[in-house]
Scaffold this motif. Structure first.
Motif, PDB file in Angstrom:
ATOM      1  N   MET A  36      -4.625   0.311  -6.401  1.00 56.98           N
ATOM      2  CA  MET A  36      -4.088   1.578  -6.910  1.00 56.98           C
ATOM      3  C   MET A  36      -2.702   1.829  -6.346  1.00 56.98           C
ATOM      4  SD  MET A  36      -6.274   2.998  -8.927  1.00 56.98           S
ATOM      5  CE  MET A  36      -6.041   4.775  -8.888  1.00 56.98           C
ATOM      6  N   GLU A  61       0.862  -1.195   0.000  1.00 62.23           N
ATOM      7  CA  GLU A  61       0.000   0.000   0.000  1.00 62.23           C
ATOM      8  C   GLU A  61       0.887   1.231   0.000  1.00 62.23           C
ATOM      9  OE1 GLU A  61      -2.252   2.436  -0.283  1.00 62.23           O
ATOM     10  OE2 GLU A  61      -3.785   1.267   0.790  1.00 62.23           O
ATOM     11  N   ASP A  62       0.657   2.137  -0.947  1.00 61.27           N
ATOM     12  CA  ASP A  62       1.505   3.315  -1.056  1.00 61.27           C
ATOM     13  C   ASP A  62       1.082   4.452  -0.134  1.00 61.27           C
ATOM     14  OD1 ASP A  62      -0.758   3.304  -2.840  1.00 61.27           O
ATOM     15  OD2 ASP A  62      -0.051   5.255  -3.534  1.00 61.27           O
ATOM     16  N   GLU A  63      -0.165   4.391   0.358  1.00 61.51           N
ATOM     17  CA  GLU A  63      -0.581   5.454   1.281  1.00 61.51           C
ATOM     18  C   GLU A  63      -0.095   5.097   2.685  1.00 61.51           C
ATOM     19  OE1 GLU A  63      -4.917   6.701   0.092  1.00 61.51           O
ATOM     20  OE2 GLU A  63      -4.220   4.941  -0.984  1.00 61.51           O
ATOM     21  N   LYS A 119     -12.507   0.057   0.218  1.00 61.61           N
ATOM     22  CA  LYS A 119     -12.089   1.163   1.091  1.00 61.61           C
ATOM     23  C   LYS A 119     -13.183   2.226   1.159  1.00 61.61           C
ATOM     24  CE  LYS A 119      -7.139   1.313  -0.012  1.00 61.61           C
ATOM     25  NZ  LYS A 119      -6.150   2.269  -0.559  1.00 61.61           N
ATOM     26  N   ASP A 143      -3.124  -3.471  -2.302  1.00 56.97           N
ATOM     27  CA  ASP A 143      -3.904  -2.348  -2.828  1.00 56.97           C
ATOM     28  C   ASP A 143      -3.859  -2.387  -4.354  1.00 56.97           C
ATOM     29  OD1 ASP A 143      -5.410  -0.012  -2.714  1.00 56.97           O
ATOM     30  OD2 ASP A 143      -3.627   1.253  -2.865  1.00 56.97           O
TER      31      ASP A 143
HETATM   32 CA    CA Z   1      -3.083   3.265  -3.130  1.00 54.91          CA
END
Ligand code: CA
Length: 228
Positions: free
Chosen positions: A54, A8-10, A102, A52
């Protein structure tokens, strides 16, 4: 001790997931990019990957497809955006074991993880049960309400597939891939599946007041009980 990888990039989401999971005793790693996630999955062993969709660079779906095409059977739970129904469908098509939309409650995620860990990917099962349906996978016999169902081999496989995915969407391309080993999304295959499904539904549902196999427009099928 179960090992979980979060891709997950967030950073905020990744860290709050990590906290929740570590609070339950899981060992958690975080990958912030698709590349890093893909590398870790291929070099270490995880019980579950929370992936994730995205992600910058390599998307979650591309990673999932690459894993499955290399026969990596790690359990994968994908995270999708609220209105990205397409992502959910392609995720399941690509071999995801479950998905969460989400934003979601931590308790829901933990519950799904427990189910996945219990169920696994390839745990040997000899008997499948749903409502008053039961399938004996060893002798390949199906019954509903104690009465034997006269199914062809393909219908039996299809019914077993529905039972294994009970309560979840099943797309025609999942059926084509898993039961006909057909990976192209050709229209003729859809027709073949629909014909088999129609025959199966007649045998399973016609003589019973409660229908168990349902068509979901634009998606495919689902095996579920009728809400009263
Ligand atoms: Ca993301």
């Amino acid at each position: 001790m179960h090992q979980i990888l979060i891709v997950e990039d967030e950073i905020k989401i990744a860290h709050s997931l990590q906290q929740v999971l570590e609070g339950e005793g899981y060992v958690v790693r975080i990958a912030m990019t698709g590349e890093e996630g893909f590398f870790l999955i291929n070099t270490e062993i995880f019980d579950i990957v929370i992936l994730d969709i995205m992600l910058p660079g390599r998307s979650g779906l591309e990673i999932l497809e690459a894993l499955r095409s290399h026969d990596n059977q790690t359990l994968v739970l994908i995270l999708t955006a609220r209105d990205a129904l397409e992502d959910r469908i392609s995720g399941l098509d690509s071999g995801a074991d479950d998905y969460m939309v989400k934003p979601f409650a931590a308790s829901e995620l933990l519950a799904r993880i427990r189910v996945l860990l219990r169920r696994g990917r390839s745990e040997p099962v000899f008997q499948l049960q749903f409502a008053d349906l039961s399938l004996d996978l060893v002798v390949r016999e199906a019954q509903r309400g104690g009465q034997p169902l006269d199914l062809t081999a393909k219908e039996f496989d299809l019914l077993a597939y529905l039972l294994r995915h009970q309560g979840r969407f099943i797309t025609r391309s999942m059926i084509a891939r898993d039961l006909w080993q057909e990976t192209t999304r050709a229209t003729p295959m859809d027709n073949v599946i629909d014909v088999h499904m129609a025959r199966l539904r007649r045998k399973v549902d016609k003589d019973f007041p409660e229908k168990l196999i349902h068509t979901i427009r634009g998606i495919g099928f689902i095996m579920k009980r009728e809400e009263s």
